[in-house]
Design a protein around this motif. Structure first.
Motif, PDB file in Angstrom:
ATOM      1  N   VAL A  29      33.566  15.272  10.047  1.00 57.41           N
ATOM      2  CA  VAL A  29      32.541  14.542  10.674  1.00 57.41           C
ATOM      3  C   VAL A  29      31.608  15.850  11.273  1.00 57.41           C
ATOM      4  CG1 VAL A  29      31.349  13.073  12.483  1.00 57.41           C
ATOM      5  CG2 VAL A  29      32.984  12.279  11.019  1.00 57.41           C
ATOM      6  N   VAL A  48      36.315  16.392  14.553  1.00 57.68           N
ATOM      7  CA  VAL A  48      36.416  15.076  14.362  1.00 57.68           C
ATOM      8  C   VAL A  48      36.272  14.640  12.764  1.00 57.68           C
ATOM      9  CG1 VAL A  48      34.976  12.818  14.874  1.00 57.68           C
ATOM     10  CG2 VAL A  48      34.831  14.658  16.564  1.00 57.68           C
ATOM     11  N   ILE A  50      37.352  11.726   9.420  1.00 54.15           N
ATOM     12  CA  ILE A  50      37.625  10.390   9.038  1.00 54.15           C
ATOM     13  C   ILE A  50      38.778  10.580   7.914  1.00 54.15           C
ATOM     14  CG2 ILE A  50      37.067   8.233   7.962  1.00 54.15           C
ATOM     15  CD1 ILE A  50      34.287   8.464   9.280  1.00 54.15           C
ATOM     16  N   LEU A  72      39.918   2.412  11.475  1.00 57.91           N
ATOM     17  CA  LEU A  72      38.468   1.938  11.442  1.00 57.91           C
ATOM     18  C   LEU A  72      38.699   0.546  10.482  1.00 57.91           C
ATOM     19  CD1 LEU A  72      36.423   5.194  10.636  1.00 57.91           C
ATOM     20  CD2 LEU A  72      37.160   4.042  12.734  1.00 57.91           C
ATOM     21  N   LEU A 114      39.633   7.395  12.149  1.00 63.54           N
ATOM     22  CA  LEU A 114      39.120   8.226  12.704  1.00 63.54           C
ATOM     23  C   LEU A 114      40.052   9.063  13.436  1.00 63.54           C
ATOM     24  CD1 LEU A 114      36.299   9.294  13.570  1.00 63.54           C
ATOM     25  CD2 LEU A 114      36.161   7.846  15.290  1.00 63.54           C
ATOM     26  N   LEU A 149      30.072   7.455  16.606  1.00 61.27           N
ATOM     27  CA  LEU A 149      30.050   7.177  15.240  1.00 61.27           C
ATOM     28  C   LEU A 149      30.150   5.707  15.050  1.00 61.27           C
ATOM     29  CD1 LEU A 149      32.229   8.596  12.414  1.00 61.27           C
ATOM     30  CD2 LEU A 149      32.389   6.234  12.983  1.00 61.27           C
ATOM     31  N   HIS A 179      29.275   4.521  10.078  1.00 65.45           N
ATOM     32  CA  HIS A 179      29.884   5.793   9.858  1.00 65.45           C
ATOM     33  C   HIS A 179      28.977   6.902  10.012  1.00 65.45           C
ATOM     34  CE1 HIS A 179      33.684   3.622   7.956  1.00 65.45           C
ATOM     35  NE2 HIS A 179      33.417   3.208   9.298  1.00 65.45           N
TER      36      HIS A 179
END
Length: 214
Positions: A29, A48, A50, A72, A114, A149, A179
């Motif tokens: 991210v 950060v 995913i 998530l 995440l 997010l 997202h």
């Protein structure tokens, strides 16, 4: 790398890479420091991302890094930490040091997770889920940065990017997709409108020792 902000970090722009141990994939991210620097122990100051976990397996070790994980997907994620079973539900947060032996178990379908990672001793972090119902104001202090997010719902954010011809200093409002993320630098504010749920990652610089007066 974005500075200041609020700056949009679209989910559609992310590129997936293979885990360090080859056992899964990750989409960054945002990262501070060079995550691709092979000469660095961790390769970043903070990150950060995913991850996609689609089978049982070990997490990559990250010595000197503190980690926070938030499933998530609806089914959450079952972890084994040094032999102990730790179920983590959707949007719950589990923190652990990067040196710890952690594995995903009982994975029957792909799950998204995440992750916040910070280099220990230089930065501190926190990760949580929050909700907006109408309007929400977020702010950062000096030495602090924030990444939000979108998890669900319809959320608009006031961003620093505005259409051509907009008066100087004006901000554009953008509806965020699921997202999508927004970065907020130190000493800034972010306004959200709508109804939905979002994750908040806060990263703060550890203050150094004050110089000793002569």
């Amino acid at each position: 790398m974005p500075e200041g902000g609020p700056v949009l970090l679209p989910a559609a722009d992310r590129v997936r890479t293979v885990w360090r141990n080859g056992g899964g994939t990750t989409a960054e991210v945002i990262v501070r420091g060079d995550s691709r620097n092979p000469g660095a122990e961790t390769g970043f100051d903070w990150r950060v991302s995913i991850a996609t976990v689609d089978c049982d397996g070990d997490f990559s070790p990250y010595p000197g890094v503190d980690r926070w994980l938030m499933p998530l997907s609806a089914g959450g994620l079952r972890l084994v930490e040094e032999g102990e079973l730790v179920p983590v539900g959707q949007h719950e947060v589990r923190a652990f040091p990067g040196e710890r032996a952690v594995s995903a178990v009982g994975v029957t379908e792909a799950t998204l997770d995440l992750n916040l990672m910070v280099r220990r001793g230089e930065t501190t972090g926190a990760l949580c889920a929050a909700e907006v119902a109408g309007r929400a104001e977020l702010a950062t202090a000096a030495g602090e940065q924030l990444v939000i997010l979108v998890l669900s719902g319809v959320i608009d954010a006031a961003l620093d990017t505005a259409p051509e011809g907009t008066p100087p200093g004006a901000r554009s409002s953008r509806t965020l997709a699921r997202h999508d993320a927004v970065f907020l630098g130190a000493g800034r504010q972010l306004t959200l409108h709508g109804v939905g749920r979002f994750a908040v990652a806060r990263i703060a610089t550890v203050p150094g020792d004050d110089p000793v007066a002569a």
